[in-house]
Design a protein around this motif. Structure first.
Motif, PDB file in Angstrom:
ATOM      1  N   ALA A 145       0.831  -1.202   0.000  1.00 11.04           N
ATOM      2  CA  ALA A 145       0.000   0.000   0.000  1.00 11.04           C
ATOM      3  C   ALA A 145       0.868   1.255   0.000  1.00 11.04           C
ATOM      4  O   ALA A 145       0.590   2.210  -0.736  1.00 11.04           O
ATOM      5  N   ALA A 146       1.930   1.247   0.815  1.00  8.94           N
ATOM      6  CA  ALA A 146       2.831   2.403   0.851  1.00  8.94           C
ATOM      7  C   ALA A 146       3.485   2.630  -0.501  1.00  8.94           C
ATOM      8  O   ALA A 146       3.610   3.770  -0.971  1.00  8.94           O
ATOM      9  N   THR A 147       3.899   1.544  -1.157  1.00  7.90           N
ATOM     10  CA  THR A 147       4.528   1.642  -2.481  1.00  7.90           C
ATOM     11  C   THR A 147       3.543   2.165  -3.512  1.00  7.90           C
ATOM     12  O   THR A 147       3.864   3.069  -4.303  1.00  7.90           O
ATOM     13  N   TYR A 148       2.340   1.615  -3.517  1.00  6.71           N
ATOM     14  CA  TYR A 148       1.329   2.013  -4.504  1.00  6.71           C
ATOM     15  C   TYR A 148       0.986   3.500  -4.360  1.00  6.71           C
ATOM     16  O   TYR A 148       0.914   4.232  -5.355  1.00  6.71           O
ATOM     17  N   VAL A 149       0.778   3.950  -3.117  1.00  7.17           N
ATOM     18  CA  VAL A 149       0.403   5.348  -2.898  1.00  7.17           C
ATOM     19  C   VAL A 149       1.555   6.275  -3.263  1.00  7.17           C
ATOM     20  O   VAL A 149       1.356   7.297  -3.932  1.00  7.17           O
ATOM     21  N   ALA A 150       2.780   5.936  -2.853  1.00 10.29           N
ATOM     22  CA  ALA A 150       3.927   6.797  -3.138  1.00 10.29           C
ATOM     23  C   ALA A 150       4.166   6.938  -4.637  1.00 10.29           C
ATOM     24  O   ALA A 150       4.489   8.025  -5.129  1.00 10.29           O
ATOM     25  N   GLU A 151       4.004   5.848  -5.371  1.00  9.99           N
ATOM     26  CA  GLU A 151       4.215   5.897  -6.828  1.00  9.99           C
ATOM     27  C   GLU A 151       3.082   6.609  -7.548  1.00  9.99           C
ATOM     28  O   GLU A 151       3.229   6.973  -8.716  1.00  9.99           O
ATOM     29  N   SER A 152       1.964   6.824  -6.876  1.00  8.80           N
ATOM     30  CA  SER A 152       0.822   7.501  -7.491  1.00  8.80           C
ATOM     31  C   SER A 152       0.717   8.961  -7.090  1.00  8.80           C
ATOM     32  O   SER A 152      -0.040   9.720  -7.699  1.00  8.80           O
ATOM     33  N   ALA A 153       1.460   9.377  -6.062  1.00 12.61           N
ATOM     34  CA  ALA A 153       1.339  10.730  -5.521  1.00 12.61           C
ATOM     35  C   ALA A 153       2.298  11.703  -6.211  1.00 12.61           C
ATOM     36  O   ALA A 153       3.371  11.295  -6.659  1.00 12.61           O
ATOM     37  N   PRO A 154       1.928  12.980  -6.296  1.00 12.88           N
ATOM     38  CA  PRO A 154       2.852  13.979  -6.847  1.00 12.88           C
ATOM     39  C   PRO A 154       4.075  14.136  -5.956  1.00 12.88           C
ATOM     40  O   PRO A 154       3.995  14.002  -4.734  1.00 12.88           O
ATOM     41  N   THR A 155       5.220  14.434  -6.555  1.00  9.68           N
ATOM     42  CA  THR A 155       6.428  14.717  -5.788  1.00  9.68           C
ATOM     43  C   THR A 155       6.164  15.907  -4.865  1.00  9.68           C
ATOM     44  O   THR A 155       5.579  16.902  -5.268  1.00  9.68           O
ATOM     45  N   GLY A 156       6.585  15.798  -3.622  1.00 10.30           N
ATOM     46  CA  GLY A 156       6.338  16.853  -2.656  1.00 10.30           C
ATOM     47  C   GLY A 156       5.037  16.713  -1.909  1.00 10.30           C
ATOM     48  O   GLY A 156       4.762  17.503  -0.991  1.00 10.30           O
ATOM     49  N   ASP A 308       6.050  16.816   4.477  1.00 13.16           N
ATOM     50  CA  ASP A 308       6.275  17.350   3.134  1.00 13.16           C
ATOM     51  C   ASP A 308       6.878  18.752   3.199  1.00 13.16           C
ATOM     52  O   ASP A 308       7.716  19.119   2.368  1.00 13.16           O
ATOM     53  N   ARG A 309       6.444  19.508   4.183  1.00 10.22           N
ATOM     54  CA  ARG A 309       6.885  20.909   4.289  1.00 10.22           C
ATOM     55  C   ARG A 309       8.288  21.026   4.883  1.00 10.22           C
ATOM     56  O   ARG A 309       9.141  21.765   4.369  1.00 10.22           O
ATOM     57  N   PHE A 310       8.558  20.294   5.963  1.00 13.41           N
ATOM     58  CA  PHE A 310       9.826  20.447   6.677  1.00 13.41           C
ATOM     59  C   PHE A 310      10.762  19.258   6.527  1.00 13.41           C
ATOM     60  O   PHE A 310      11.934  19.337   6.895  1.00 13.41           O
ATOM     61  N   GLY A 311      10.253  18.131   6.003  1.00 16.23           N
ATOM     62  CA  GLY A 311      11.089  16.952   5.807  1.00 16.23           C
ATOM     63  C   GLY A 311      10.688  15.817   6.731  1.00 16.23           C
ATOM     64  O   GLY A 311      10.065  16.023   7.777  1.00 16.23           O
ATOM     65  N   GLU A 367      11.171   6.010  -0.426  1.00 18.19           N
ATOM     66  CA  GLU A 367      12.192   6.890  -0.978  1.00 18.19           C
ATOM     67  C   GLU A 367      13.604   6.314  -0.856  1.00 18.19           C
ATOM     68  O   GLU A 367      14.552   6.894  -1.377  1.00 18.19           O
ATOM     69  N   LEU A 368      13.731   5.173  -0.202  1.00 21.12           N
ATOM     70  CA  LEU A 368      15.038   4.547  -0.007  1.00 21.12           C
ATOM     71  C   LEU A 368      15.374   3.514  -1.083  1.00 21.12           C
ATOM     72  O   LEU A 368      16.516   3.043  -1.135  1.00 21.12           O
ATOM     73  N   THR A 431      14.970  13.157   2.018  1.00 19.65           N
ATOM     74  CA  THR A 431      14.577  12.774   0.650  1.00 19.65           C
ATOM     75  C   THR A 431      13.170  13.233   0.281  1.00 19.65           C
ATOM     76  O   THR A 431      12.672  12.892  -0.786  1.00 19.65           O
ATOM     77  N   SER A 432      12.531  14.008   1.130  1.00 16.86           N
ATOM     78  CA  SER A 432      11.109  14.321   0.926  1.00 16.86           C
ATOM     79  C   SER A 432      10.852  15.156  -0.323  1.00 16.86           C
ATOM     80  O   SER A 432       9.763  15.080  -0.907  1.00 16.86           O
ATOM     81  N   ARG A 433      11.825  15.944  -0.738  1.00 16.22           N
ATOM     82  CA  ARG A 433      11.607  16.828  -1.875  1.00 16.22           C
ATOM     83  C   ARG A 433      12.152  16.263  -3.189  1.00 16.22           C
ATOM     84  O   ARG A 433      12.112  16.916  -4.222  1.00 16.22           O
ATOM     85  N   GLU A 434      12.669  15.064  -3.124  1.00 19.67           N
ATOM     86  CA  GLU A 434      13.235  14.442  -4.318  1.00 19.67           C
ATOM     87  C   GLU A 434      12.211  13.521  -4.979  1.00 19.67           C
ATOM     88  O   GLU A 434      11.294  13.017  -4.323  1.00 19.67           O
ATOM     89  N   ARG A 435      12.392  13.293  -6.284  1.00 20.83           N
ATOM     90  CA  ARG A 435      11.577  12.282  -6.965  1.00 20.83           C
ATOM     91  C   ARG A 435      11.973  10.913  -6.465  1.00 20.83           C
ATOM     92  O   ARG A 435      13.108  10.697  -6.025  1.00 20.83           O
ATOM     93  N   LEU A 436      11.050   9.980  -6.555  1.00 18.80           N
ATOM     94  CA  LEU A 436      11.370   8.602  -6.145  1.00 18.80           C
ATOM     95  C   LEU A 436      12.512   8.051  -7.006  1.00 18.80           C
ATOM     96  O   LEU A 436      12.567   8.324  -8.204  1.00 18.80           O
ATOM     97  N   PRO A 437      13.426   7.287  -6.406  1.00 19.87           N
ATOM     98  CA  PRO A 437      14.525   6.703  -7.196  1.00 19.87           C
ATOM     99  C   PRO A 437      13.974   5.815  -8.310  1.00 19.87           C
ATOM    100  O   PRO A 437      13.048   5.039  -8.103  1.00 19.87           O
ATOM    101  N   VAL A 438      14.563   5.940  -9.470  1.00 26.32           N
ATOM    102  CA  VAL A 438      14.178   5.106 -10.623  1.00 26.32           C
ATOM    103  C   VAL A 438      15.134   3.941 -10.752  1.00 26.32           C
ATOM    104  O   VAL A 438      14.722   2.818 -10.940  1.00 26.32           O
TER     105      VAL A 438
END
Length: 438
Positions: A145-156, A308-311, A367-368, A431-438
């Motif tokens: 669930a965490a993976t699915y949501v993170a890959e579907s959410a906008p960066t930031g 998202d705002r402070f990390g 993000e890891l 890593t909160s402001r970075e795109r997910l690693p590809v």
């Protein structure tokens, strides 16, 4: 990554708000049902303990029942490996559909089990086997669930959208407490022991059907689709993640120890402690825990937005320091009060800190890891950490009290796991402001 452009990378890590909302709802509903299924056992531990582990000493029956609660976690890493492989090779959605069906079946079967008085030793054997199967199924749920949501959410915005997953998991405990409280209110003590305890387990069946309806309507994430199109799917995600990202796995384990070791004290042990050791009325405790946990859940989106705002790191540090400060006072207040209202306030404060510990953790996990091993890496690390300090937490807390005679002893456990969290965060970068690693 060779062969991709910055635009392509952005496309794979940025989802539309509508897609992110659908993913968040699907993930949240699934984790809610998973943790309802998993936690209803804990809220019924005081009732079902003598039914499956009869003993002249109530404390022995309770400890055995809590040990079975913890035994289910032994299977979680195996389930995480199986469903992580399925999710990284066949798709996130496919794995998430299977996990919720399996969880619902296992929980329903618990409600149909014969007791010790009917079949003797076969009753606890069946109880352990079904809990092990339930743990296996749960091993793939929250990481997926965490993976699915993170890959579907906008960066930031991964923290905000991902907060629904954490909210669902915690609210599952509140819902199970409410259902157990309602059933115990509508039945006599004798009826609850005879058949009432079965109802909360059986309710999981229609809940699983509801979640299945939500999840089969989803498409897989854009990231997985692109990964499959580019033939980046790896043959053995487990070997790959252990070989390439051992440090990331260890960091997930450390954060999971801190988050689960502290959270499960409030989610499962408090009600046992209040009923069994302090003599509070069962129904009052069930309702108070349900309301207190539910109110605490209101802080979860705030924790997500702040991460998202402070990390992620500042919010996690705030949570761990908070637990170091409040662990002792929380147990001191519970041991000194006779007011159920005060108990409710302790629940709200304690579980609000759990939100700040839990909500940033799930997007941080994703993000890891690169996408080809993300599901497996998150599930593996999270489930190992949950074995060490999640399912074992209520048993360890009860054993500490039993062996030392000090009802304050579990506070030191909370402080210890919070210290593990602080040490782990010290080794991480933001890593909160970075795109997910590809």
């Amino acid at each position: 990554m060779p062969g991709t452009t910055p635009a392509a990378d952005a496309a794979t890590t940025t989802g539309s708000p509508a897609t992110a909302r659908r993913a968040a709802v699907a993930g949240g509903v699934g984790t809610l049902i998973e943790y309802y299924d998993f936690s209803v056992y804990a809220f019924l531990a005081v009732t079902i303990g003598p039914l499956f582990f009869p003993s002249g000493q109530p404390a022995v029956s309770l400890l055995l029942t809590l040990a079975v609660f913890g035994s289910a976690y032994v299977m979680r890493p195996i389930g995480g490996w199986f469903f992580g492989r399925l999710g990284d090779r066949r798709g996130r959605r496919h794995a998430l559909v299977v996990t919720v069906v399996a969880m619902g079946i296992c929980c329903g079967l618990l409600g149909l089990l014969p007791t010790y008085s009917s079949v003797g030793l076969l009753a606890p054997v069946l109880l352990v086997l079904i809990r092990l199967a339930q743990g296996f199924s749960a091993g793939g749920e929250i990481g997926g669930a965490a993976t699915y949501v993170a890959e579907s959410a906008p960066t930031g915005r991964r923290g905000l959208y991902g907060s629904v997953t954490a909210l669902g998991s915690t609210f599952g405990f509140a819902m199970s407490a409410a259902v157990v409280g309602l059933v115990s209110t509508l039945t006599t003590e004798e009826q609850m022991v005879a058949w009432g305890w079965r109802i909360p387990f059986l309710i999981s069946i229609p809940l699983a059907v509801l979640c299945l309806w939500v999840r089969v309507r989803l498409e897989d994430t854009t990231e997985f689709a692109e990964m499959a199109d580019k033939q980046e799917v790896v043959r053995s995600p487990l070997l790959q993640v252990v070989r390439e990202r051992p440090g990331s796995v260890l960091r997930v384990i450390g954060i999971a120890i801190a988050m689960n070791g502290s959270g499960y004290i409030g989610l499962t042990y408090f009600n046992v402690y209040l009923i069994n050791d302090l003599g509070f009325d069962k129904q009052s405790v069930y309702w108070t825990s349900a309301i207190g946990i539910a109110l605490a859940c209101a802080t979860y989106p705030v924790a997500g937005a702040l991460s998202d705002r402070f990390g992620r790191r500042p919010v996690l540090i705030f949570a761990y320091v908070g637990y170091l400060v409040i662990a002792w006072p929380a147990f001191a207040v519970l041991g000194a009060t006779s007011s159920i209202v005060v108990v409710g306030l302790v629940y709200v404060v304690y579980m609000s800190f759990n939100g700040f510990a839990q909500v940033p953790a799930f997007p941080q996990f994703t993000e890891l890891f690169p996408r080809r091993v993300r599901y497996t890496g998150v599930a593996l690390g999270f489930n190992i950490g949950t074995i060490v300090a999640g399912g074992s937490a209520p048993y360890i807390a009860a054993q500490l009290v039993q062996s030392t005679g000090d009802p304050m002893a579990p506070a030191f456990w909370v402080m210890g796991v919070a210290a593990v969290g602080l040490i782990t965060v010290a080794t991480m970068r933001e890593t909160s402001r970075e795109r997910l690693p590809v």
